[in-house]
Design a protein around this motif. Sequence first.
Motif, PDB file in Angstrom:
ATOM      1  N   TYR A   1      -3.421  -1.431  -6.118  1.00 43.90           N
ATOM      2  CA  TYR A   1      -3.584  -0.719  -4.848  1.00 43.90           C
ATOM      3  C   TYR A   1      -4.837  -1.193  -4.103  1.00 43.90           C
ATOM      4  O   TYR A   1      -4.781  -1.497  -2.902  1.00 43.90           O
ATOM      5  CB  TYR A   1      -3.659   0.789  -5.102  1.00 43.90           C
ATOM      6  CG  TYR A   1      -3.814   1.600  -3.825  1.00 43.90           C
ATOM      7  CD1 TYR A   1      -2.701   1.930  -3.054  1.00 43.90           C
ATOM      8  CD2 TYR A   1      -5.073   2.028  -3.400  1.00 43.90           C
ATOM      9  CE1 TYR A   1      -2.840   2.659  -1.885  1.00 43.90           C
ATOM     10  CE2 TYR A   1      -5.217   2.754  -2.235  1.00 43.90           C
ATOM     11  CZ  TYR A   1      -4.100   3.067  -1.478  1.00 43.90           C
ATOM     12  OH  TYR A   1      -4.248   3.793  -0.317  1.00 43.90           O
TER      13      TYR A   1
ATOM     14  N   ILE B   1       0.838  -1.205   0.000  1.00 38.12           N
ATOM     15  CA  ILE B   1       0.000   0.000   0.000  1.00 38.12           C
ATOM     16  C   ILE B   1       0.875   1.258   0.000  1.00 38.12           C
ATOM     17  O   ILE B   1       0.583   2.252  -0.678  1.00 38.12           O
ATOM     18  CB  ILE B   1      -0.944   0.001   1.215  1.00 38.12           C
ATOM     19  CG1 ILE B   1      -1.982  -1.122   1.066  1.00 38.12           C
ATOM     20  CG2 ILE B   1      -1.649   1.344   1.377  1.00 38.12           C
ATOM     21  CD1 ILE B   1      -2.809  -1.369   2.306  1.00 38.12           C
TER      22      ILE B   1
ATOM     23  N   ILE C   1       2.615   1.566  -3.594  1.00 35.85           N
ATOM     24  CA  ILE C   1       1.767   1.786  -4.770  1.00 35.85           C
ATOM     25  C   ILE C   1       0.943   3.053  -4.563  1.00 35.85           C
ATOM     26  O   ILE C   1       0.360   3.258  -3.496  1.00 35.85           O
ATOM     27  CB  ILE C   1       0.823   0.585  -4.997  1.00 35.85           C
ATOM     28  CG1 ILE C   1       1.619  -0.722  -5.124  1.00 35.85           C
ATOM     29  CG2 ILE C   1      -0.031   0.792  -6.247  1.00 35.85           C
ATOM     30  CD1 ILE C   1       0.750  -1.962  -5.165  1.00 35.85           C
ATOM     31  N   SER C   2       0.873   3.853  -5.587  1.00 37.65           N
ATOM     32  CA  SER C   2       0.045   5.059  -5.493  1.00 37.65           C
ATOM     33  C   SER C   2      -1.424   4.650  -5.522  1.00 37.65           C
ATOM     34  O   SER C   2      -1.775   3.617  -6.100  1.00 37.65           O
ATOM     35  CB  SER C   2       0.339   6.009  -6.661  1.00 37.65           C
ATOM     36  OG  SER C   2      -0.070   5.425  -7.886  1.00 37.65           O
ATOM     37  N   PRO C   3      -2.305   5.456  -4.914  1.00 37.79           N
ATOM     38  CA  PRO C   3      -3.736   5.116  -4.890  1.00 37.79           C
ATOM     39  C   PRO C   3      -4.333   4.875  -6.265  1.00 37.79           C
ATOM     40  O   PRO C   3      -5.314   4.140  -6.391  1.00 37.79           O
ATOM     41  CB  PRO C   3      -4.362   6.344  -4.219  1.00 37.79           C
ATOM     42  CG  PRO C   3      -3.268   6.904  -3.375  1.00 37.79           C
ATOM     43  CD  PRO C   3      -2.000   6.664  -4.150  1.00 37.79           C
TER      44      PRO C   3
END
Length: 227
Positions: free
Chosen positions: A173, A163, A166-168
């Motif tokens: 994600y 989490i 990784i970008s939203p």
Amino acid sequence: MTDEKNGNDRILIVDDNPRNIQVLGTILRQNGYQLVVAQNGVQALKAVEKAWPDLILLDVMMPEPDGFETCRRLKASRHTEDIPVIFLTARTEPEDIAKGFELGAVDYITKPFNALELLSRVKTHIELTHRRKLQGVIEMAGAVCHEMNQPLQSILGYAELLIMDISPEGPGYEKAVKISEQVRKMGKITKKLMKITEYRRFETKIYLDGQKIVDIDRSAMKKKSSG
């Protein structure tokens, strides 16, 4: 009057006298017990292999092997050593009673017997056996929860790292978030189970260690006589 609560409890009667079997069988059936009958030690040893009894009522004076030898063989086997054995016999000498307990019997009742006392002792020892089995299940459940806790924490840790990395908006994600959420739920469940098993282990131990058999026995007799 039949006691339906005893309907799943099976008792093995071992006696070479058909009249004794008939009398015992009538008393026990009227109180809801399932019965298996053997007229000698050989039949008894074969019977426990086919249908595991919750308790054995064992006479002493029988053709070879007698009741003492039958009990010795039962207690020598890992498969049958935990089955509670009550000697029910006309042998009343102190050395016979002592021998019965030395061989692993949980109780020794002499003939002629009082039906109310017999039923009380039978019920007491079956209940104690069930509670010991329950304690074993509780301890196993607690151990499983404990073993699950560490891998769950590892999975949660890796999910949290994903989490963070990784970008939203990035691929994977949402999946990482769902993994984290589900692992947390599983963690809460295992913690609740661990608390329950700790409490139940304590409660069961108090019952087994803190109350004497004779006290349980008297309590059961009072309930029976007042019912």
